[in-house]
Design a protein around this motif. Structure first.
Motif, PDB file in Angstrom:
ATOM      1  N   ARG A 102       0.869  -1.185   0.000  1.00 54.37           N
ATOM      2  CA  ARG A 102       0.000   0.000   0.000  1.00 54.37           C
ATOM      3  C   ARG A 102       0.903   1.232   0.000  1.00 54.37           C
ATOM      4  NH1 ARG A 102      -5.500   0.853   1.449  1.00 54.37           N
ATOM      5  NH2 ARG A 102      -5.946   2.997   2.088  1.00 54.37           N
ATOM      6  N   VAL A 103       0.715   2.079  -0.990  1.00 55.89           N
ATOM      7  CA  VAL A 103       1.569   3.252  -1.161  1.00 55.89           C
ATOM      8  C   VAL A 103       0.685   4.485  -1.321  1.00 55.89           C
ATOM      9  CG1 VAL A 103       3.205   4.384  -2.709  1.00 55.89           C
ATOM     10  CG2 VAL A 103       3.492   1.966  -2.152  1.00 55.89           C
ATOM     11  N   ALA A 104       0.928   5.496  -0.471  1.00 51.19           N
ATOM     12  CA  ALA A 104       0.175   6.750  -0.533  1.00 51.19           C
ATOM     13  C   ALA A 104      -1.331   6.480  -0.555  1.00 51.19           C
ATOM     14  CB  ALA A 104       0.606   7.577  -1.738  1.00 51.19           C
ATOM     15  N   ASP A 105      -1.773   5.571   0.325  1.00 52.01           N
ATOM     16  CA  ASP A 105      -3.190   5.206   0.464  1.00 52.01           C
ATOM     17  C   ASP A 105      -3.767   4.548  -0.781  1.00 52.01           C
ATOM     18  OD1 ASP A 105      -3.425   6.043   3.100  1.00 52.01           O
ATOM     19  OD2 ASP A 105      -3.893   8.103   2.522  1.00 52.01           O
ATOM     20  N   ALA A 181       4.835   7.744   0.899  1.00 52.21           N
ATOM     21  CA  ALA A 181       5.426   8.423  -0.253  1.00 52.21           C
ATOM     22  C   ALA A 181       4.702   8.015  -1.540  1.00 52.21           C
ATOM     23  CB  ALA A 181       6.908   8.086  -0.363  1.00 52.21           C
ATOM     24  N   PRO A 182       4.569   8.932  -2.502  1.00 53.44           N
ATOM     25  CA  PRO A 182       3.978   8.581  -3.796  1.00 53.44           C
ATOM     26  C   PRO A 182       4.802   7.516  -4.506  1.00 53.44           C
ATOM     27  CG  PRO A 182       4.122  10.968  -3.517  1.00 53.44           C
ATOM     28  CD  PRO A 182       4.918  10.354  -2.405  1.00 53.44           C
ATOM     29  N   LEU A 183       4.139   6.694  -5.281  1.00 60.06           N
ATOM     30  CA  LEU A 183       4.827   5.605  -5.962  1.00 60.06           C
ATOM     31  C   LEU A 183       5.893   6.132  -6.915  1.00 60.06           C
ATOM     32  CD1 LEU A 183       5.097   2.583  -6.464  1.00 60.06           C
ATOM     33  CD2 LEU A 183       3.327   2.797  -8.228  1.00 60.06           C
ATOM     34  N   GLU A 184       5.602   7.217  -7.628  1.00 59.84           N
ATOM     35  CA  GLU A 184       6.584   7.777  -8.564  1.00 59.84           C
ATOM     36  C   GLU A 184       7.873   8.158  -7.831  1.00 59.84           C
ATOM     37  OE1 GLU A 184       3.474   8.619  -8.334  1.00 59.84           O
ATOM     38  OE2 GLU A 184       2.598   8.111 -10.295  1.00 59.84           O
ATOM     39  N   GLY A 191      15.731   3.899  -8.825  1.00 59.21           N
ATOM     40  CA  GLY A 191      16.484   3.873 -10.073  1.00 59.21           C
ATOM     41  C   GLY A 191      15.665   4.099 -11.307  1.00 59.21           C
ATOM     42  N   GLY A 192      14.447   4.583 -11.157  1.00 60.60           N
ATOM     43  CA  GLY A 192      13.640   4.948 -12.321  1.00 60.60           C
ATOM     44  C   GLY A 192      12.916   3.778 -12.933  1.00 60.60           C
ATOM     45  N   GLY A 193      12.589   3.896 -14.221  1.00 58.10           N
ATOM     46  CA  GLY A 193      11.793   2.902 -14.909  1.00 58.10           C
ATOM     47  C   GLY A 193      10.460   3.505 -15.297  1.00 58.10           C
ATOM     48  N   TYR A 196       4.370   4.055 -13.035  1.00 62.65           N
ATOM     49  CA  TYR A 196       3.150   3.286 -12.792  1.00 62.65           C
ATOM     50  C   TYR A 196       1.930   4.178 -12.993  1.00 62.65           C
ATOM     51  CZ  TYR A 196      -0.399   0.763 -10.122  1.00 62.65           C
ATOM     52  OH  TYR A 196      -1.545   0.149  -9.716  1.00 62.65           O
ATOM     53  N   ARG A 197       0.946   3.698 -13.740  1.00 62.01           N
ATOM     54  CA  ARG A 197      -0.230   4.494 -14.053  1.00 62.01           C
ATOM     55  C   ARG A 197      -1.500   4.013 -13.382  1.00 62.01           C
ATOM     56  NH1 ARG A 197       1.935   9.131 -15.561  1.00 62.01           N
ATOM     57  NH2 ARG A 197       3.409   8.883 -17.279  1.00 62.01           N
ATOM     58  N   GLY A 198      -1.390   3.045 -12.508  1.00 62.49           N
ATOM     59  CA  GLY A 198      -2.576   2.556 -11.814  1.00 62.49           C
ATOM     60  C   GLY A 198      -2.995   1.204 -12.335  1.00 62.49           C
ATOM     61  N   PRO A 199      -3.728   0.430 -11.545  1.00 66.37           N
ATOM     62  CA  PRO A 199      -4.120  -0.924 -11.930  1.00 66.37           C
ATOM     63  C   PRO A 199      -5.137  -0.922 -13.049  1.00 66.37           C
ATOM     64  CG  PRO A 199      -5.173  -0.298  -9.880  1.00 66.37           C
ATOM     65  CD  PRO A 199      -4.192   0.781 -10.205  1.00 66.37           C
TER      66      PRO A 199
END
Length: 247
Positions: A102-105, A181-184, A191-193, A196-199
């Protein structure tokens, strides 16, 4: 492990007051929340599997005695709950039915899975996704030695903590490895990549006895079942994970 998939749409829960919505809409509306837990009551452990592999296990101390785990002089952890009937005393969370990210709710159980990997003499609790090359390190530990009966205690990285899933302020039998913390931001630190845009896959949830059975229960994996009046059983199935088996 046998799993039953129930669609949320059209599911009537007597007395639960759960709206009849599609899974993706339910998640978008914030169906589940989380609450803090006492970290002293939990042990985040790496269990040795075979000659080289590891799997994640979380133990919870529900009652004061007897102890569900104990530190050994050699630096490993002894899962003492194997020596007694731990019903109502201990609970254990074995796989993605029991814990998720769970990240940033935002729940990421459908896109991220948790795994334990050995890197030299160190273990890393990692959150990985097929959609992103970045590996999020959630916890670490040094391996003092390898013993099939001894588990390694993992320490969560700064900014990560255990929380419990809740529904309408009622505790459920599911834990989160949470970060505010936000996922981004976490991806950038790792290290980037691709961002993520959501499920996109629907969340498949099994809501069994949410209103009728206040007992905590997890099982079907050879470890026995733990029960407690402190939580309500609810299983959430992620996109994929192999059965970890018993202790």
């Amino acid at each position: 492990m046998q799993r039953t998939y129930l669609a949320l749409a059209g599911l009537a829960l007597a007395g639960a007051g759960l709206p009849m919505v599609q899974p993706r809409l339910a998640m978008a509306a914030g169906l589940f929340q989380s609450t803090e837990v006492d970290p002293e009551r939990f042990a985040v452990l790496a269990r040795p599997v075979g000659d080289n592999d590891w799997t994640l296990l979380v133990l919870e101390q529900l009652a004061a005695r007897p102890s569900c785990w104990q530190a050994r002089p050699d630096g490993l952890v002894d899962p003492t709950l194997n020596r007694f009937d731990f019903t109502g005393i201990c609970n254990r969370y074995l796989d993605s039915n029991g814990y998720s990210l769970r990240v940033a709710d935002q729940e990421l159980g459908t896109t991220y899975r948790l795994q334990v990997q050995q890197v030299g003499s160190r273990l890393e609790l990692q959150a990985v996704s097929p959609r992103n090359s970045a590996v999020l390190v959630v916890g670490r530990a040094e391996v003092p030695l390898r013993d099939r009966d001894g588990f390694v205690a993992l320490k969560l990285e700064p900014g990560w903590e255990l929380t419990r899933r809740t529904y309408e302020q009622r505790a459920l039998t599911h834990l989160y490895f949470s970060s505010p913390a936000p996922l981004e931001q976490l991806i950038a630190r790792a290290g980037g990549g691709p961002t993520y845009r959501g499920p996109t896959a629907p969340v498949r949830a099994e809501l069994q006895g949410l209103a009728a059975d206040p007992m905590l229960e997890q099982g079907g994996d050879g470890l026995g079942s733990g029960r407690s009046g402190r939580a309500i059983a609810l299983q959430v199935i992620p996109f994929s994970e192999a059965d970890t088996g018993g202790l």
